[in-house]
Design an enzyme around this catalytic site. Structure first.
Site, mmCIF file in Angstrom:
data_model
loop_
_atom_site.group_PDB
_atom_site.id
_atom_site.type_symbol
_atom_site.label_atom_id
_atom_site.label_comp_id
_atom_site.label_asym_id
_atom_site.label_seq_id
_atom_site.Cartn_x
_atom_site.Cartn_y
_atom_site.Cartn_z
ATOM 1 N N GLY A 217 0.836 -1.207 0.000
ATOM 2 C CA GLY A 217 0.000 0.000 0.000
ATOM 3 C C GLY A 217 0.862 1.244 0.000
ATOM 4 O O GLY A 217 1.785 1.365 -0.826
ATOM 5 N N ASP A 247 -3.893 -4.946 -8.734
ATOM 6 C CA ASP A 247 -3.913 -5.417 -10.128
ATOM 7 C C ASP A 247 -3.076 -4.497 -11.008
ATOM 8 O O ASP A 247 -2.394 -4.952 -11.933
ATOM 9 C CB ASP A 247 -5.349 -5.458 -10.653
ATOM 10 C CG ASP A 247 -6.216 -6.416 -9.860
ATOM 11 O OD1 ASP A 247 -5.686 -7.412 -9.346
ATOM 12 O OD2 ASP A 247 -7.433 -6.155 -9.748
HETATM 13 O O1 RIB Z 1 -8.830 -6.553 -7.516
HETATM 14 C C1 RIB Z 1 -10.003 -5.820 -7.756
HETATM 15 C C2 RIB Z 1 -10.989 -6.679 -8.494
HETATM 16 O O2 RIB Z 1 -11.350 -7.754 -7.662
HETATM 17 C C3 RIB Z 1 -12.292 -6.005 -8.849
HETATM 18 O O3 RIB Z 1 -12.252 -5.345 -10.086
HETATM 19 C C4 RIB Z 1 -13.288 -7.138 -8.791
HETATM 20 O O4 RIB Z 1 -13.839 -7.466 -10.016
HETATM 21 C C5 RIB Z 1 -12.539 -8.303 -8.162
HETATM 22 O O5 RIB Z 1 -12.182 -9.223 -9.104
#
Ligand code: RIB
Length: 298
Positions: A217, A247
């Site tokens: 974070g 992500d």
């Molecule tokens: O990491 C975030 C994602 O986790 C979101 O976009 C949701 O779809 C879940 O998959």
């Protein structure tokens, strides 16, 4: 080229002052339908960072599924290996509180039918990267990793949602990416000595026998298992929504590794991108472009 094998969701997002506790009902904002899914998010983040990206996964033929590809299409992600199945699209029900933190429940829908056989033959060679997460069936994730290993591609696995894999299960993975909570879960699972992030990640990398990167974070990220411990800072930002920040890190990391940057450089740029993704609402709409990442890197 980067191939992402993973989930494609539509996020049903509601902002709340405070996420509800078990048994509690809270009132929230109007909801928004935003393209998401850890796989699709990582694909978009890598693409916006400048990499050529192929997405492999599945959506349903329901009405909500129409929103799932709304960001991937204009970004130019190759969607030739995305299947449309009869039934529901993956949906994530998300609350985002006033501090930008979230809760997420995922209904897998068509993601449960995604399979490694959808990966185009010959697409995972020595100059390619395969990026994986765990919102599609685990057996298919490992089958994809094996295909990549056979072809000589780099394999990056984001262990989200968390699963306590053994070193043997991770045999075909080059780089394991976790967040700080997943790192703690892993360390607890193996009964490893825990201390600060460097100590925990180093112990984990030794136990798993491969490179482990933990995102921290606002504290940036730390890696161990390659050329010693690497620590990179985050950007100082005021977060409004942390959804998809991890992500973003994974996708941007893969993008810069795929173009030949070393691990430290790729991590530094990925940490900056992850911070930038926290400054806007929603997952995919918040992911930065390469120009924005480079400008913030100075
Ligand atoms: O990491 C975030 C994602 O986790 C979101 O976009 C949701 O779809 C879940 O998959």
């Amino acid at each position: 080229m980067i191939t992402v094998f993973g989930s494609i969701n539509v996020d049903l997002v509601c902002r709340v002052r405070k996420s509800p506790l078990p048994g509690e009902t809270v009132l929230g904002s109007d909801y928004a339908l935003i393209p998401g899914g850890k796989g699709a998010n990582q694909a978009l983040a890598a693409r916006r960072a400048g990499a050529p990206v192929r997405m492999v996964g599945a959506i349903g033929d329901d009405d909500i599924g129409k929103a799932a590809l709304n960001e991937l299409i204009p970004a130019g992600v190759d969607l030739g290996a995305v299947a449309r199945r009869s039934g529901t699209t993956g949906v994530a029900i998300i609350t985002v509180d006033d501090s930008g933190e979230n809760t997420i429940v995922v209904s897998p829908g068509a993601n449960a039918s995604a399979n490694a056989g959808q990966i185009p033959a010959g697409s995972l060679g020595a100059t390619d990267t395969l990026l994986l997460q765990l919102e599609v069936p685990q057996a298919e994730v490992f089958a994809a990793a094996q295909l990549a290993r056979t072809g000589g591609a780099r394999v990056v696995l984001s262990v989200a949602p968390f699963a306590p894999f053994t070193p043997e299960q991770l045999a075909d993975i080059d780089i394991v990416v976790v967040n700080e909570h997943e790192a703690e879960d892993f360390a607890r699972h193996f009964g490893l000595a825990r201390g600060n992030a460097e100590v925990t990640v180093a112990a984990l990398a030794t136990r798993l026998g491969r490179i482990v990167i933990a995102t921290l974070g606002p504290e940036g990220a730390v890696a161990a298992g390659g050329e010693g411990v690497i620590r990179v800072p985050a950007l100082k930002v005021t977060p409004v929504d942390t959804t998809g920040a991890g992500d973003t890190f994974a996708g941007v990391l893969a993008a810069f590794l795929d173009e030949g940057r070393d691990l430290r450089d790729a991590m530094a740029l990925a940490a900056i991108a992850g911070s930038l993704a926290c400054t806007k609402h929603g997952a995919q709409p918040s992911f930065p472009s390469r120009a924005e990442i480079e400008a913030a890197a100075g």
